[in-house]
Structures are given as structure tokens and as C-alpha cells.
Design an enzyme around this catalytic site. Structure first.
Site, PDB file in Angstrom:
ATOM      1  N   ASP A   1      29.397  47.512 -39.482  1.00 37.48           N
ATOM      2  CA  ASP A   1      30.334  48.018 -38.490  1.00 37.48           C
ATOM      3  C   ASP A   1      30.001  47.439 -37.114  1.00 37.48           C
ATOM      4  O   ASP A   1      28.837  47.490 -36.678  1.00 37.48           O
ATOM      5  CB  ASP A   1      30.216  49.549 -38.477  1.00 37.48           C
ATOM      6  CG  ASP A   1      31.133  50.182 -37.455  1.00 37.48           C
ATOM      7  OD1 ASP A   1      32.342  50.263 -37.737  1.00 37.48           O
ATOM      8  OD2 ASP A   1      30.643  50.559 -36.379  1.00 37.48           O
ATOM      9  N   GLY A   2      30.998  46.896 -36.458  1.00 37.79           N
ATOM     10  CA  GLY A   2      30.786  46.272 -35.154  1.00 37.79           C
ATOM     11  C   GLY A   2      30.217  47.224 -34.113  1.00 37.79           C
ATOM     12  O   GLY A   2      29.343  46.860 -33.318  1.00 37.79           O
TER      13      GLY A   2
ATOM     14  N   ASP B   1      38.379  36.566 -42.341  1.00 35.41           N
ATOM     15  CA  ASP B   1      38.907  35.393 -43.040  1.00 35.41           C
ATOM     16  C   ASP B   1      38.155  34.113 -42.680  1.00 35.41           C
ATOM     17  O   ASP B   1      38.316  33.088 -43.346  1.00 35.41           O
ATOM     18  CB  ASP B   1      40.408  35.237 -42.746  1.00 35.41           C
ATOM     19  CG  ASP B   1      40.703  35.282 -41.256  1.00 35.41           C
ATOM     20  OD1 ASP B   1      40.125  34.476 -40.496  1.00 35.41           O
ATOM     21  OD2 ASP B   1      41.508  36.131 -40.830  1.00 35.41           O
TER      22      ASP B   1
ATOM     23  N   TYR C   1      53.809  36.690 -36.782  1.00 34.76           N
ATOM     24  CA  TYR C   1      53.434  37.996 -36.222  1.00 34.76           C
ATOM     25  C   TYR C   1      54.682  38.687 -35.683  1.00 34.76           C
ATOM     26  O   TYR C   1      55.649  38.008 -35.315  1.00 34.76           O
ATOM     27  CB  TYR C   1      52.411  37.816 -35.089  1.00 34.76           C
ATOM     28  CG  TYR C   1      50.994  37.551 -35.545  1.00 34.76           C
ATOM     29  CD1 TYR C   1      50.599  37.770 -36.861  1.00 34.76           C
ATOM     30  CD2 TYR C   1      50.036  37.090 -34.659  1.00 34.76           C
ATOM     31  CE1 TYR C   1      49.296  37.530 -37.272  1.00 34.76           C
ATOM     32  CE2 TYR C   1      48.728  36.838 -35.064  1.00 34.76           C
ATOM     33  CZ  TYR C   1      48.366  37.060 -36.372  1.00 34.76           C
ATOM     34  OH  TYR C   1      47.087  36.820 -36.778  1.00 34.76           O
TER      35      TYR C   1
ATOM     36  N   SER D   1      42.477  43.700 -36.627  1.00 36.22           N
ATOM     37  CA  SER D   1      43.858  43.961 -37.003  1.00 36.22           C
ATOM     38  C   SER D   1      44.455  44.899 -35.946  1.00 36.22           C
ATOM     39  O   SER D   1      43.831  45.193 -34.927  1.00 36.22           O
ATOM     40  CB  SER D   1      43.918  44.554 -38.414  1.00 36.22           C
ATOM     41  OG  SER D   1      42.919  45.546 -38.588  1.00 36.22           O
ATOM     42  N   ASP D   2      45.675  45.361 -36.177  1.00 33.53           N
ATOM     43  CA  ASP D   2      46.354  46.195 -35.181  1.00 33.53           C
ATOM     44  C   ASP D   2      45.748  47.602 -35.105  1.00 33.53           C
ATOM     45  O   ASP D   2      44.998  48.003 -35.994  1.00 33.53           O
ATOM     46  CB  ASP D   2      47.851  46.254 -35.517  1.00 33.53           C
ATOM     47  CG  ASP D   2      48.513  44.905 -35.269  1.00 33.53           C
ATOM     48  OD1 ASP D   2      48.416  44.406 -34.148  1.00 33.53           O
ATOM     49  OD2 ASP D   2      49.094  44.358 -36.217  1.00 33.53           O
TER      50      ASP D   2
ATOM     51  N   ASP E   1      38.242  40.000 -33.146  1.00 33.03           N
ATOM     52  CA  ASP E   1      39.371  39.547 -33.956  1.00 33.03           C
ATOM     53  C   ASP E   1      39.731  40.680 -34.905  1.00 33.03           C
ATOM     54  O   ASP E   1      39.307  40.720 -36.046  1.00 33.03           O
ATOM     55  CB  ASP E   1      38.964  38.296 -34.739  1.00 33.03           C
ATOM     56  CG  ASP E   1      40.035  37.874 -35.741  1.00 33.03           C
ATOM     57  OD1 ASP E   1      41.186  38.324 -35.613  1.00 33.03           O
ATOM     58  OD2 ASP E   1      39.700  37.112 -36.662  1.00 33.03           O
TER      59      ASP E   1
ATOM     60  N   GLN F   1      43.783  31.609 -34.010  1.00 33.10           N
ATOM     61  CA  GLN F   1      42.331  31.362 -34.128  1.00 33.10           C
ATOM     62  C   GLN F   1      41.827  30.518 -32.959  1.00 33.10           C
ATOM     63  O   GLN F   1      40.757  30.787 -32.396  1.00 33.10           O
ATOM     64  CB  GLN F   1      42.000  30.628 -35.439  1.00 33.10           C
ATOM     65  CG  GLN F   1      42.805  31.049 -36.660  1.00 33.10           C
ATOM     66  CD  GLN F   1      42.302  32.295 -37.347  1.00 33.10           C
ATOM     67  OE1 GLN F   1      41.518  33.050 -36.775  1.00 33.10           O
ATOM     68  NE2 GLN F   1      42.794  32.544 -38.548  1.00 33.10           N
TER      69      GLN F   1
END
Lengths: 288, 288
Positions: B143-144, B92, B229, B163-164, B161, B68
């Protein structure tokens, strides 16, 4: 010796509770019990061959270069003339492979207590064990403590490539070990020891640094990324008999063509400096 | 949703074949299926609470600060005046928590597609979700991609930021995404995106850098240590609309008292510079 379940080796240890790293195994290449420890060598599906001692991953073909290069060149490249070097441990030969590359190293001795690790590495892990072929090397199968008691004022650099502080390696983190290292060194001598990771062994690292500081005026701590080690990282304690030396600044800086010639996949002068930079919380905990 | 076996959560994915990281679980705090993904929040035995999306660990209380802080301050501290910031993803709240600390940030918008992640983080992960309390924040559930299409030339810094690159985040690594980021930025704009690790995603990282370079003249790549990770490490793509800017040198350098005031556990100016230094083999693969 029921280390492999359903095709996976899982590394569970009280040293890093509540977390577990697993490697998928294609074939067990060797499994035996030496005088000192359980020795397991496997062919993994995606990480090449792996050496596992007492249930703890020592190195995999995938990422061993990070550890072997860093533990070797961090001390060698801050010593002005590392002519004679001692390696304690390192039975897979990986550190020997790196040490012999340094142009200023004229000769080095390796003392490894467990002959089975040497012999099986020669058979199954030649990419590391080729270090044993160096003409500069004298290899002794004996206890590092005993060896150093009889070899005082002899080495410019001593590298301790140990397993974690359980089993045969437990003595290599104590004050008496650092005292012995000091007597085995020549003036201006430098040591480098595997020293665990701050993420899960913070107290152990603090304790090791404290033990070292009783005998060495200059002590520093670096890290490198090793994915198959717990927390994906390993630490190195680097210390000098001299005061006011900056261990973070290499005196030997390899040129790009030397990096190529020595086939260095991890270490370079910039990595050397960067490896000593710690996150705030660990910096405070270790040095305050 | 049979994610926990014998008290352990194991993270198995084709993204990192042949290896698996597991966390010991004390209690499942939430398990649900949103419109976009499986959402799992657990109390682990030794790593605090953990957020897991589609079977992949997003963050644990033990080590989330590394990610972060780095994804926030790497771009914020190389922009001369990051007044208005956009966060894409980050449901989060951890990145919001960090971004609002920067003294030059006047306002920031966060667009997160998955309301369930926000809501459940507010309930179970307040140490991160407290970022949503910032008076500087406008939070949008959308939605970005769509958001940026309607907000051009608006932001100084955009942090992705994600996820994979599987599931809902797959578009955030494509050329068209970097094109959109460019249009949403003001002049001198800077972006930072989660970009995977070179140890197991080398080709993906290369591809993402290539996509980014088509729209940004200055592109760099940094890493930080995150034990939970895959490979214990995560990468950050940092890019600028300006030519010949050195993204490795922060223009805002926090003083020690600011590091304390902002409760920075990982990031500092030295870590910033060091995080861009790569091992030889990866440096060559990424930039040649």
C-alpha cells in the site's frame, strides 16, 4: 431513423471504427429528413441539447463553445483587418454567434445549403441560432461552391464549418475547394476549416493539408478539446495567402475584460498559441 | 462480470453520467477478481489491447503513451535533479517504462497494491510491463500510504498513477495523502498525480487542488489528450515544495535527437508548456 435505442443515442461510423460514443437521451425534439441529410435534435440528460446529422453528433450545448470559438477566432485573430467574413456551412448559427463578436468584423455572409438545419436550430437551439440575429449578417441558403464561384476577391476571412468528409460535406476537403477559397479571398486572406482529428483521421488530415498547400503558401493545424466529438478532439486547418506569416501568434489579443465582454469560454491568446503545439508522433506524420 | 455485450465493452459510470464510451472487443484475454478490484484485459478490434479495472478503461495500446509520458515527464523535467523517484500505483508498468528513460533518474521505487495487475500486465501487456525490467527499479507490492509512512525525506519526485477516485484509489485524492507525499519528499521535491478532467469532474479537480495547496506552496494543473478516457482528456496535478517555481517551464528540455532516442511519441518541451494553458471557463473555475 432508428437512432435511439433504450434511451441512448450511439454514434457508430466507419470514420472511427471499433469505438463508439453514446449520449443518454431524455427527449427527441425533432427528427426529419432534409434534401441533404437526416436531421435529429435531442434533449440529452446531461449534455443539454444536441444536433445530430446523418447519425453524427455536430454539437451539444455542453461543449459546443470550444469548437465555435476556436474555428472563429483562430483565423479572425491572425488577420490584421478581418472586415468582411464568409462562413460556409454552420447551419446551427454557432459560428455566426462568435464571428459577430469580433470588433473588426464589419459584415459577414453565411452560406448554408440545408434550410432545415437553420430552421430547426432557430426553434430548438436558440443558444447557437441567436448568431443569425446579428445585424452584420447576410444569410444565404445555397451551395458554398456555387456562391464562391460568383464572389471573387471579396472576403478577408473564410470559415468552413462543415460536417465530416462524408455526405454533403465531402467536397469541402478537396483541392478544388481550396482553389475556390483562394479566388474568393482578398489579398492577405486567411481561411479556417474543420479538419478532423489526428487520432483517427491522420491520413485524411494529411491529405487535406496537402490539398490546401497547393494553393496556400502558409498552412498550419491546431486542435481543441471537444468531449462529444470522436477522440474528444477536433482539428482546424488555418491557412494564409501570405508567405512567412506566423499563424500561431494572434495579432488581435483580447484583454481579460474583452474575454468577459464577449463571453469567451474557451478562446484566449494563450490557448491560440497552445492549440498549434502537437505531440511528437503527429507532428512528424503531418509535416514530414 | 458481464462486461462485454454483443462484442462491445461499454464504460458506464456515475463519474460521467449520461455519456458512455465503448470499444469493440475481439477477444477477452484475462478476466479475474483480485483482492481489490475486477481486472479485465481485452484485445480490441482497433485500439490494441486494453486494461480495464472495475469497469473503467485504464489504458489502451492505441493512446496510452500520452498519459504515461505526460505524468512522468511533467514532474521529472521541472526538477533540477530527479535522482530518486517513487511511483505509487501504475501496475501496468507504463509509467516505469517512461521514468527509467530520464537521464538524471538514478533509481526508482514503485509501490503497487494489486499484484494481479502487475502479473497479468506482464503476461498480456508487455509493451507497458517492459518498464518492470528496468535495472533502476525496486518494485514493492504494498500500500502506497503504508510505504510512505516508513520512507520519509527520501524522494525527489513522486508520481501517483492512480485510477479514478472510486475503489482502491479513493484515498489518493485526500488532504492526508498530500501531507504524506510532502513528508516522503526531499527538499525541492515535486509531485505529479492523475487528477481527472475539468469537463466532467470540475468539482473533484477543484477539491484535489485545494487539498494539495494545504501542503504544497506551488500547485499547477495540466491536461493531455487521451481519446479513450472520458471526455478524451486527462488532467495532471503538478506541485512543488518550493515557492515561486514555474512548473510550466521545463528545466530539462529534450533535444530532437533525445525525443527520438527515448521514443517519445507525445511529450516535448513545447507540449509541456502548452499543457498548462486552460480554456477561460476552466481557468476561472479552478484558480479563483
Amino acid at each position: 431513423m432508428d437512432a435511439i435505442r433504450k434511451g441512448w443515442f450511439s454514434e457508430i461510423s466507419d470514420l472511427w471504427p471499433g469505438q463508439c460514443f453514446s449520449l443518454k437521451v431524455k427527449e427527441v425534439l425533432f427528427q426529419g429528413k432534409s434534401k441533404y441529410q437526416d436531421v435529429l435534435i435531442v434533449q440529452t440528460t446531461n449534455h443539454g441539447k444536441a444536433l445530430i446529422l446523418d447519425g453524427i453528433i455536430q454539437c451539444t450545448e455542453f461543449d459546443e463553445f470550444s469548437y465555435q470559438e476556436m474555428i472563429s477566432f483562430l483565423p479572425l485573430c491572425v488577420h490584421k483587418n478581418p472586415e468582411k467574413v464568409l462562413i460556409v456551412g454552420g447551419g446551427d448559427g454557432g459560428v455566426a454567434r462568435e464571428v459577430q463578436k469580433h470588433p473588426l468584423v464589419k459584415e459577414f455572409v453565411q452560406v448554408e445549403i440545408d434550410e432545415m438545419v437553420i430552421e430547426q436550430s432557430k426553434i430548438h437551439l436558440p443558444f447557437m441560432a441567436k448568431g443569425f440575429d446579428s445585424a452584420k449578417l447576410t444569410l444565404e441558403v445555397c451551395d458554398g461552391f456555387e456562391y464562391m464561384k460568383n464572389h471573387q476577391n471579396e472576403f478577408d476571412v473564410i470559415i468552413t464549418d462543415s460536417s465530416d468528409p462524408v455526405g454533403p460535406a465531402v467536397n469541402l476537403f478537396t483541392e478544388s475547394y481550396f482553389k475556390l477559397l483562394k479566388t474568393a479571398l482578398k489579398p492577405h486572406g486567411i481561411i479556417c476549416s474543420q479538419a478532423g482529428t489526428v487520432w483517427s483521421d491522420l491520413e485524411q488530415v494529411r491529405e487535406t493539408i496537402k490539398n490546401c498547400k497547393k494553393h496556400f503558401p502558409t498552412v498550419s493545424y491546431a486542435v481543441s478539446s471537444v468531449p462529444t466529438y470522436p477522440n474528444g478532439q477536433i482539428g482546424y486547418l488555418v491557412a494564409s495567402l501570405d508567405k512567412e506569416v506566423d499563424l500561431t501568434k494572434p495579432t488581435t489579443k483580447f484583454l481579460d475584460k474583452e474575454v468577459d465582454e464577449y463571453q469567451l469560454r474557451y478562446y484566449n491568446a494563450q490557448i491560440h498559441e497552445a492549440s498549434f503545439v502537437l505531440p511528437n508522433s503527429f507532428k512528424k506524420s503531418l509535416w514530414n
